[in-house]
Design an enzyme around this catalytic site. Structure first.
Site, PDB file in Angstrom:
ATOM      1  N   SER A  83       0.795  -1.236   0.000  1.00 21.05           N
ATOM      2  CA  SER A  83       0.000   0.000   0.000  1.00 21.05           C
ATOM      3  C   SER A  83       0.821   1.278   0.000  1.00 21.05           C
ATOM      4  O   SER A  83       0.245   2.368  -0.127  1.00 21.05           O
ATOM      5  CB  SER A  83      -0.956   0.001   1.189  1.00 21.05           C
ATOM      6  N   ALA A 146      -9.986 -14.998  -2.437  1.00 23.30           N
ATOM      7  CA  ALA A 146      -9.406 -16.250  -1.957  1.00 23.30           C
ATOM      8  C   ALA A 146      -7.889 -16.229  -2.104  1.00 23.30           C
ATOM      9  O   ALA A 146      -7.340 -15.609  -3.028  1.00 23.30           O
ATOM     10  CB  ALA A 146      -9.990 -17.430  -2.730  1.00 23.30           C
ATOM     11  N   TYR A 179     -10.433   2.705   6.008  1.00 25.94           N
ATOM     12  CA  TYR A 179      -9.406   2.365   5.027  1.00 25.94           C
ATOM     13  C   TYR A 179      -9.953   1.329   4.048  1.00 25.94           C
ATOM     14  O   TYR A 179     -10.461   0.285   4.448  1.00 25.94           O
ATOM     15  CB  TYR A 179      -8.186   1.811   5.744  1.00 25.94           C
ATOM     16  N   SER A 180      -9.820   1.609   2.748  1.00 21.83           N
ATOM     17  CA  SER A 180     -10.353   0.701   1.736  1.00 21.83           C
ATOM     18  C   SER A 180      -9.496   0.761   0.479  1.00 21.83           C
ATOM     19  O   SER A 180      -9.353   1.819  -0.143  1.00 21.83           O
ATOM     20  CB  SER A 180     -11.795   1.070   1.378  1.00 21.83           C
ATOM     21  N   ASN A 181      -8.932  -0.384   0.098  1.00 19.51           N
ATOM     22  CA  ASN A 181      -8.162  -0.465  -1.144  1.00 19.51           C
ATOM     23  C   ASN A 181      -9.010  -0.134  -2.362  1.00 19.51           C
ATOM     24  O   ASN A 181      -8.496   0.327  -3.381  1.00 19.51           O
ATOM     25  CB  ASN A 181      -7.575  -1.870  -1.284  1.00 19.51           C
ATOM     26  N   GLY A 321       2.869  -0.336   3.929  1.00 19.51           N
ATOM     27  CA  GLY A 321       2.353  -1.259   2.932  1.00 19.51           C
ATOM     28  C   GLY A 321       2.513  -2.698   3.368  1.00 19.51           C
ATOM     29  O   GLY A 321       3.581  -3.089   3.848  1.00 19.51           O
TER      30      GLY A 321
END
Length: 366
Positions: A83, A146, A179-181, A321
């Protein structure tokens, strides 16, 4: 990718650099911190690069680069930075803001009509600023993927959004912080839409080449390797469980949120050049450094960059990250100190990560 189980034999040993010392002969506190991460936390290897206001950078290693062979840790070796990629993405977006091609307060639908939709999710109500600051309410997708797909399968950015929008919004836009990718996958798609060029190409042209990061790159689709000298990355299912080598993996699950490869010294240089104003105009850099609180941690989140308090006073700026096999933490201070630390397995709990962050604090405060 064949990710065979690795059996750890013997005790992990220190390698690569002899521990630097103070004038009084005491072991360097950064080296001591890395040694503890290996010996006490059971991490295969730890690497650090430290840059003071004056003088040459100092590189440190502890542990082994390959637990099967016991080989040395490559000094300032390449690692997956996870990240920390988000700061690169935010810089590209903010450069386009400075060029008048993106408006921070325009909505997603301005650039990507009808793409962002789901339960409580409406791209006509979420702004670009909210994406970069994690105040959009978009759900994260990472834990829905997965393990075998996350490590071995290729995911197109729009495939990622299909996975993310199986979940409902976390909160209405602008009504919280989470927090969100997913936010940065959308931001990367906006970059591609307005530039009409691949996102990776824009990162390379606008950031990597511009400041001469020689060991930093955005892996091409299907590239599961790390190009240059690197320590192997590992994962374990629980404390004390066997390590599994996950060095080779398909990082597409991270894309604009976490796909890049770099070195600790290159990350230091990137953040130093960024805060010195060499990548963004003053107005956009000021926007980037305008933070919202991250709960009660004392840290703040700006636009793709975080501020964290130092034990010696003040703050440092950076972005950690995590990606299978590697965890990176670090940042730079306003007066020009920089430190980045990487370990070659994500700690099994938050306490382990805090000990990695403590080494960064030690490096910046000593």
């Amino acid at each position: 990718m064949a990710a065979a189980a690795a059996v750890v034999v013997g005790v992990l040993t220190l390698s690569a650099l002899a521990p630097p010392t103070f004038a009084a002969g005491r072991p360097d506190t950064v080296q001591q911190g890395l040694n503890a991460l290996v010996h006490d936390d059971g991490l295969p290897a730890a690497l650090a690069s430290v840059q003071d206001r004056e003088g040459p950078p100092r590189d440190y290693t502890a542990g082994v680069g390959d637990v099967r062979t016991g080989s040395k840790v490559p000094v300032d070796g390449q690692v997956r930075i996870g990240s920390s990629t988000k700061t690169f993405t935010a810089v590209v977006v903010l450069q386009l803001v400075g060029e008048g091609k993106i408006d921070l307060d325009a909505t997603i639908d301005t650039y990507l009509p009808n793409l962002v939709r789901g339960d409580g999710i409406d791209g006509s109500r979420i702004t670009v600023r909210q994406l970069l600051q994690h105040t959009s309410g978009l759900p994260d997708y990472e834990d829905l993927v997965a393990d075998d797909i996350r490590r071995h399968g290729y995911l197109d950015p729009r495939d990622i959004l299909d996975i993310a929008f199986q979940r409902k919004a976390v909160f209405p836009p602008g009504k919280g912080w989470s927090y969100s990718n997913t936010n940065y996958v959308v931001a990367g798609l906006i970059v591609q839409k307005v530039t009409r060029r691949p996102f990776a190409e824009e990162v390379d042209r606008r950031v990597i080449q511009r400041i001469g990061l020689r060991h930093t790159y955005f892996p091409a689709p299907g590239d599961m390797t790390i190009r240059e000298r690197h320590p192997h990355g590992y994962t374990r299912d629980a404390a004390g469980a066997p390590l599994r080598d996950v060095t080779e993996l398909d990082p597409s699950v991270g894309w604009a949120a976490g796909q890049m490869i770099s070195t600790n010294s290159d990350v230091n240089r990137f953040l130093t050049e960024l805060l010195a104003g060499r990548l963004l105009p003053p107005a956009q850099l000021a926007q980037m450094r305008t933070t919202v609180p991250i709960e009660d941690t004392g840290a703040g989140y700006g636009l793709g960059i975080m501020s964290r308090p130092l034990s010696c006073g003040g703050v440092y700026w950076g972005h950690g990250g995590d990606i299978d096999g590697y965890e990176t933490r670090g940042g730079v201070t306003d007066d020009g100190r920089a430190a980045t630390v990487t370990v070659t397995s994500i700690p099994v709990d938050g306490a382990g990560t805090r000990r990695v962050e403590k080494v960064v604090d030690t490096a910046l405060c000593r």
